[in-house]
Design a protein around this motif. Structure first.
Motif, PDB file in Angstrom:
ATOM      1  N   VAL A  18       1.075  -1.126  -0.164  1.00 54.83           N
ATOM      2  CA  VAL A  18       0.013  -0.118  -0.117  1.00 54.83           C
ATOM      3  C   VAL A  18       0.914   1.233   0.068  1.00 54.83           C
ATOM      4  CG1 VAL A  18      -1.636   1.279   1.390  1.00 54.83           C
ATOM      5  CG2 VAL A  18      -1.680  -1.245   1.276  1.00 54.83           C
ATOM      6  N   VAL A  19       0.658   2.113  -1.090  1.00 53.93           N
ATOM      7  CA  VAL A  19       1.646   3.308  -1.165  1.00 53.93           C
ATOM      8  C   VAL A  19       1.061   4.608  -1.563  1.00 53.93           C
ATOM      9  CG1 VAL A  19       3.604   1.703  -1.976  1.00 53.93           C
ATOM     10  CG2 VAL A  19       1.809   3.067  -3.661  1.00 53.93           C
ATOM     11  N   ARG A  20       1.450   5.769  -1.161  1.00 53.91           N
ATOM     12  CA  ARG A  20       1.107   6.871  -1.590  1.00 53.91           C
ATOM     13  C   ARG A  20       2.273   7.651  -2.211  1.00 53.91           C
ATOM     14  NH1 ARG A  20      -3.451   9.171   0.876  1.00 53.91           N
ATOM     15  NH2 ARG A  20      -4.109   8.181   3.154  1.00 53.91           N
ATOM     16  N   VAL A  21       2.097   8.364  -3.422  1.00 53.23           N
ATOM     17  CA  VAL A  21       3.103   8.751  -4.357  1.00 53.23           C
ATOM     18  C   VAL A  21       2.609  10.163  -4.258  1.00 53.23           C
ATOM     19  CG1 VAL A  21       4.060   8.966  -6.613  1.00 53.23           C
ATOM     20  CG2 VAL A  21       3.245   6.792  -5.599  1.00 53.23           C
ATOM     21  N   PHE A  22       4.048  11.042  -4.150  1.00 52.74           N
ATOM     22  CA  PHE A  22       3.809  12.676  -4.073  1.00 52.74           C
ATOM     23  C   PHE A  22       4.585  13.288  -5.087  1.00 52.74           C
ATOM     24  CE2 PHE A  22       2.893  10.942   0.121  1.00 52.74           C
ATOM     25  CZ  PHE A  22       1.848  11.791   0.295  1.00 52.74           C
ATOM     26  N   LYS A  23       4.252  14.222  -5.701  1.00 51.26           N
ATOM     27  CA  LYS A  23       5.021  15.011  -6.613  1.00 51.26           C
ATOM     28  C   LYS A  23       5.643  16.221  -5.862  1.00 51.26           C
ATOM     29  CE  LYS A  23       4.833  17.010 -11.311  1.00 51.26           C
ATOM     30  NZ  LYS A  23       3.863  17.513 -12.388  1.00 51.26           N
ATOM     31  N   LEU A  24       7.021  16.407  -6.258  1.00 49.38           N
ATOM     32  CA  LEU A  24       7.741  17.373  -5.442  1.00 49.38           C
ATOM     33  C   LEU A  24       8.201  18.349  -6.475  1.00 49.38           C
ATOM     34  CD1 LEU A  24       9.907  15.155  -2.846  1.00 49.38           C
ATOM     35  CD2 LEU A  24       7.670  16.235  -2.424  1.00 49.38           C
ATOM     36  N   PRO A  25       8.602  19.701  -6.014  1.00 50.79           N
ATOM     37  CA  PRO A  25       9.036  20.588  -6.797  1.00 50.79           C
ATOM     38  C   PRO A  25      10.462  20.017  -7.634  1.00 50.79           C
ATOM     39  CG  PRO A  25       8.334  21.605  -4.932  1.00 50.79           C
ATOM     40  CD  PRO A  25       8.324  20.080  -4.663  1.00 50.79           C
ATOM     41  N   GLY A  26      10.426  20.390  -8.809  1.00 52.60           N
ATOM     42  CA  GLY A  26      11.595  20.032  -9.751  1.00 52.60           C
ATOM     43  C   GLY A  26      11.088  18.663 -10.336  1.00 52.60           C
ATOM     44  N   ASN A  27      10.164  18.234 -10.444  1.00 49.52           N
ATOM     45  CA  ASN A  27       9.476  17.072 -10.962  1.00 49.52           C
ATOM     46  C   ASN A  27       9.926  15.769 -10.330  1.00 49.52           C
ATOM     47  OD1 ASN A  27       7.537  15.887 -12.801  1.00 49.52           O
ATOM     48  ND2 ASN A  27       9.056  15.715 -14.457  1.00 49.52           N
ATOM     49  N   PHE A  28      10.281  15.936  -9.016  1.00 45.99           N
ATOM     50  CA  PHE A  28      10.810  14.697  -8.053  1.00 45.99           C
ATOM     51  C   PHE A  28       9.555  14.121  -7.833  1.00 45.99           C
ATOM     52  CE2 PHE A  28      14.441  17.481  -7.739  1.00 45.99           C
ATOM     53  CZ  PHE A  28      15.388  16.557  -8.206  1.00 45.99           C
ATOM     54  N   ARG A  29       9.637  12.571  -7.451  1.00 48.43           N
ATOM     55  CA  ARG A  29       8.731  11.938  -7.193  1.00 48.43           C
ATOM     56  C   ARG A  29       9.058  11.029  -5.992  1.00 48.43           C
ATOM     57  NH1 ARG A  29       6.979  14.170 -10.973  1.00 48.43           N
ATOM     58  NH2 ARG A  29       5.601  13.616 -12.735  1.00 48.43           N
ATOM     59  N   LEU A  30       7.972  11.116  -4.846  1.00 43.76           N
ATOM     60  CA  LEU A  30       8.315  10.521  -3.743  1.00 43.76           C
ATOM     61  C   LEU A  30       7.300   9.550  -3.264  1.00 43.76           C
ATOM     62  CD1 LEU A  30       9.929  10.120  -0.654  1.00 43.76           C
ATOM     63  CD2 LEU A  30       8.094  12.077   0.085  1.00 43.76           C
ATOM     64  N   LEU A  31       7.625   8.264  -3.210  1.00 48.84           N
ATOM     65  CA  LEU A  31       6.862   7.164  -2.784  1.00 48.84           C
ATOM     66  C   LEU A  31       7.100   6.673  -1.316  1.00 48.84           C
ATOM     67  CD1 LEU A  31       5.626   3.986  -5.080  1.00 48.84           C
ATOM     68  CD2 LEU A  31       6.813   3.709  -2.818  1.00 48.84           C
ATOM     69  N   VAL A  32       6.037   6.603  -0.616  1.00 48.38           N
ATOM     70  CA  VAL A  32       6.100   5.938   0.862  1.00 48.38           C
ATOM     71  C   VAL A  32       5.147   4.924   1.009  1.00 48.38           C
ATOM     72  CG1 VAL A  32       5.910   6.575   3.150  1.00 48.38           C
ATOM     73  CG2 VAL A  32       6.966   8.182   1.857  1.00 48.38           C
ATOM     74  N   GLY A  33       5.308   3.594   1.145  1.00 51.08           N
ATOM     75  CA  GLY A  33       4.409   2.576   1.425  1.00 51.08           C
ATOM     76  C   GLY A  33       4.596   1.457   2.371  1.00 51.08           C
ATOM     77  N   ARG A  34       3.881   0.481   2.718  1.00 51.48           N
ATOM     78  CA  ARG A  34       4.134  -0.621   3.546  1.00 51.48           C
ATOM     79  C   ARG A  34       3.810  -1.918   2.912  1.00 51.48           C
ATOM     80  NH1 ARG A  34       6.893  -1.283   8.333  1.00 51.48           N
ATOM     81  NH2 ARG A  34       5.697  -3.126   9.398  1.00 51.48           N
ATOM     82  N   ASP A  35       4.687  -2.702   3.030  1.00 51.67           N
ATOM     83  CA  ASP A  35       4.500  -4.180   2.592  1.00 51.67           C
ATOM     84  C   ASP A  35       3.140  -4.873   3.052  1.00 51.67           C
ATOM     85  OD1 ASP A  35       6.357  -6.257   0.720  1.00 51.67           O
ATOM     86  OD2 ASP A  35       5.011  -7.130   2.357  1.00 51.67           O
ATOM     87  N   LEU A  36       2.458  -5.687   2.309  1.00 51.30           N
ATOM     88  CA  LEU A  36       1.387  -6.342   2.941  1.00 51.30           C
ATOM     89  C   LEU A  36       1.477  -7.807   3.057  1.00 51.30           C
ATOM     90  CD1 LEU A  36      -1.475  -4.773   0.495  1.00 51.30           C
ATOM     91  CD2 LEU A  36      -0.863  -4.152   2.751  1.00 51.30           C
ATOM     92  N   GLU A  37       3.138  -7.974   3.116  1.00 55.13           N
ATOM     93  CA  GLU A  37       3.213  -9.515   3.333  1.00 55.13           C
ATOM     94  C   GLU A  37       2.676 -10.264   4.566  1.00 55.13           C
ATOM     95  OE1 GLU A  37       7.348 -12.583   3.613  1.00 55.13           O
ATOM     96  OE2 GLU A  37       7.470 -10.109   3.659  1.00 55.13           O
ATOM     97  N   GLU A  38       2.687  -9.351   5.522  1.00 53.12           N
ATOM     98  CA  GLU A  38       2.149  -9.889   6.953  1.00 53.12           C
ATOM     99  C   GLU A  38       0.472 -10.202   6.561  1.00 53.12           C
ATOM    100  OE1 GLU A  38       2.699  -7.140   9.933  1.00 53.12           O
ATOM    101  OE2 GLU A  38       4.983  -7.846   9.979  1.00 53.12           O
ATOM    102  N   GLN A  39      -0.104  -9.170   5.905  1.00 51.41           N
ATOM    103  CA  GLN A  39      -1.584  -9.433   5.654  1.00 51.41           C
ATOM    104  C   GLN A  39      -1.862 -10.840   4.822  1.00 51.41           C
ATOM    105  OE1 GLN A  39      -3.380  -5.972   4.381  1.00 51.41           O
ATOM    106  NE2 GLN A  39      -5.490  -6.795   4.236  1.00 51.41           N
ATOM    107  N   ASP A  40      -0.845 -10.712   3.710  1.00 50.22           N
ATOM    108  CA  ASP A  40      -0.829 -12.129   2.836  1.00 50.22           C
ATOM    109  C   ASP A  40      -0.633 -13.317   3.815  1.00 50.22           C
ATOM    110  OD1 ASP A  40      -1.379 -10.341   0.823  1.00 50.22           O
ATOM    111  OD2 ASP A  40       0.439 -10.247   0.103  1.00 50.22           O
ATOM    112  N   ARG A  41       0.269 -13.192   4.534  1.00 53.33           N
ATOM    113  CA  ARG A  41       0.595 -14.301   5.377  1.00 53.33           C
ATOM    114  C   ARG A  41      -0.813 -14.773   6.387  1.00 53.33           C
ATOM    115  NH1 ARG A  41       4.644 -12.633   7.988  1.00 53.33           N
ATOM    116  NH2 ARG A  41       6.371 -13.170   6.404  1.00 53.33           N
ATOM    117  N   LEU A  42      -1.298 -13.899   6.852  1.00 49.64           N
ATOM    118  CA  LEU A  42      -2.258 -14.255   7.624  1.00 49.64           C
ATOM    119  C   LEU A  42      -3.507 -14.623   6.934  1.00 49.64           C
ATOM    120  CD1 LEU A  42      -3.991 -14.088  10.418  1.00 49.64           C
ATOM    121  CD2 LEU A  42      -4.675 -11.596   9.671  1.00 49.64           C
ATOM    122  N   HIS A  43      -3.805 -14.232   5.739  1.00 48.79           N
ATOM    123  CA  HIS A  43      -4.753 -14.847   4.661  1.00 48.79           C
ATOM    124  C   HIS A  43      -4.410 -16.489   4.546  1.00 48.79           C
ATOM    125  CE1 HIS A  43      -7.572 -11.914   3.303  1.00 48.79           C
ATOM    126  NE2 HIS A  43      -6.802 -11.177   3.278  1.00 48.79           N
ATOM    127  N   GLY A  44      -3.258 -16.465   4.336  1.00 47.74           N
ATOM    128  CA  GLY A  44      -2.764 -17.998   3.910  1.00 47.74           C
ATOM    129  C   GLY A  44      -2.920 -18.977   5.337  1.00 47.74           C
TER     130      GLY A  44
END
Length: 490
Positions: free
Chosen positions: A140-166
């Motif tokens: 699950v991620v959020r992507v932001f556009k910064l000045p100078g056309n830079f891109r910042l992505l901050v997210g969290r892996d869903l492996e624990e959630q997938d493991r719980l599903h399993g």
């Protein structure tokens, strides 16, 4: 295969299948409910974690710009269980982060909203390329556009959630498999037990239909529904056997006891035809024959009445009946008869005794008791007069109508037998009668859930008709609730 086919056709199998399907449906519904609520809860937690991380990067970016932001990301990716970070320039070149590959459409959107994406980890990229395998993960991620056309992505892996599903999926599979196996085992043993019990009932029924009326259905003593059914069926079979035995006894008794009067009637008719030529002699023979014919008709009527009473087809009309009024009326009726026979007649009637019964049948039974006492209860001591005592009282929630005499009585070993049809003791065979009076009384007592008791009066016989009291019954006390009647020969 035949046994298996029988098992499949049983009700237990059908109920087991329905139970299994219902439990599977409930298990799937529970799994979906838990899975959905768990997903929602973990998703909210992941979003909160991502948002907190984004807020944490705001300060380094404000003071150090892109360089400060890149340094802060580098520090964070080196921490255990780090979140996902990606910082790229306007050309998509990696500046800092721990993501090696991400769909370009995610970076192009950069709207700051939550998105679920597939990515590849930076530290696993080289090993996977060497093996020719590429493993992707969900995040699950959020992507932001910064000045100078830079891109910042901050997210969290869903492996624990997938493991719980399993884990939930594996648990569901094990649960369903175990439930099906357990249900199949229970069905198999229950079906075999049910089939064994039903086969026992079927075998017993076949033997009964083949003529073995003494055969009974096995009762295991477990107290289950099969035992209750077996007990009810055995009671029914005992009743049927008793009725058939009674029918056989009646047939045998008719064949033996009615043969003598019929033979006597035939002999009388033949003698009249042979010896009497005048009208008076023939008329006398016909009158005697007519008397014996009436006795035979009365005997058959008594037999028919007993059979109807025992079979419950007499049209019995149960009502709250004051037995005291019945006893009083019959005592008044037989008091003159006793006086004519020189019998001292006493009565003691509890006027408050009420039973649930049929007036006609109980009147007939009480009349038979009094008639038997008057007929067979003559005193064995010539110095003492014959006596008949009729009393009605309450005893242990029952009404007891007692008729006692001071005659020869009935031996103890004969008291049960004299209640059978056509049974007469030797000393009473000289008296007119058919031996059906006590049998009728016993049948009437049975219809009213009572009993006939015979006891010794030392001397004489005491006959008791014991009937359950009606719920509304009340008994008179010592304040005059007794009515005394007596008579002596004039």
């Amino acid at each position: 295969m035949t046994a298996l086919g029988r098992l499949v056709k049983t009700t237990a199998f059908k109920l087991s299948m329905i139970t299994i399907l219902v439990f599977i449906g409930l298990s799937l519904s529970m799994f979906l409910f838990i899975s959905k609520n768990t997903d929602d809860l973990m998703r909210d937690q992941v979003i909160q974690t991502v948002d907190a991380d984004v807020n944490g990067l705001t300060e380094p970016y404000a003071f150090g710009g892109i360089t400060g932001l890149a340094q802060a990301i580098e520090r964070r990716v080196r921490q255990p269980n780090a979140n996902l970070y990606l910082l790229v320039d306007f050309a998509g070149n990696l500046i800092s982060g721990n993501i090696s590959h991400l769909p370009t459409a995610v970076l192009d959107k950069a709207d700051g909203e939550i998105h679920v994406v597939n990515y590849q980890r930076l530290n696993e990229r080289s090993d996977e390329n060497a093996r020719g395998q590429e493993k992707s993960y969900n995040a699950v991620v959020r992507v932001f556009k910064l000045p100078g056309n830079f891109r910042l992505l901050v997210g969290r892996d869903l492996e624990e959630q997938d493991r719980l599903h399993g884990l939930l999926g594996d648990a569901l599979k094990l649960w369903l498999v175990g439930m099906v196996v357990l249900a199949a085992a229970i069905w198999f043993f229950i079906s075999r037990r049910m089939l064994a019990r039903m086969d026992g009932i079927t075998k017993s029924s076949q033997q009964i239909m083949a003529g073995n009326l003494s055969r009974r259905i096995e009762v295991t003593g477990s107290g289950d529904e099969f035992d209750r059914l077996a007990i009810s069926l055995n009671q029914m079979l005992e009743r049927i056997e008793e009725l058939l035995r009674g029918l056989k006894d009646v047939s045998d008794n008719i064949a033996h006891d009615l043969k003598t009067p019929l033979t006597r009637m035939r002999g009388r008719v033949e003698g009249a035809l042979r010896d009497h030529k005048d009208e008076a002699g023939l008329r006398g023979a016909l009158e005697e024959t007519l008397v014996e014919t009436d006795e035979l008709i009365n005997t058959f009527n008594a037999l028919l009445r007993i059979a109807r009473v025992e079979a419950g087809s007499e049209g019995v009309k149960m009502e709250n009946l004051p037995l005291s009024s019945v006893a009083e009326d019959l005592c008044e009726l037989y008091e003159p008869v006793a006086e004519d026979q020189g019998v001292v007649f006493h009565s003691s009637i509890d006027t408050g005794t009420v039973v649930l019964g049929d007036r006609q049948l109980l009147s007939q039974a009480v009349a038979n008791l009094i008639e038997n006492a008057l007929k067979y209860g003559g005193s064995i001591d010539e110095a003492k007069p014959s006596e008949v005592n009729v009393s009605l009282y309450s005893r242990d929630q029952t009404a007891v109508l007692e008729v006692a005499d001071n005659g020869t009585g009935i031996p103890e070993d004969e008291r049960e037998r004299v209640c059978e049809r056509f049974v007469r003791l030797d000393h009473s065979r000289t008296e007119p009668g058919s031996g059906l009076g006590l049998a009728l009384i016993k049948a009437v007592a049975g219809v009213h859930h009572g009993e006939l008791e015979l006891a010794s009066g030392n001397p004489g016989l005491i006959a008791r008709l014991v009937l359950p009291l009606a719920r509304e019954s009340t008994s008179g006390g010592d304040d005059g609730g007794q009515r005394e009647l007596s008579s002596a020969p004039s």
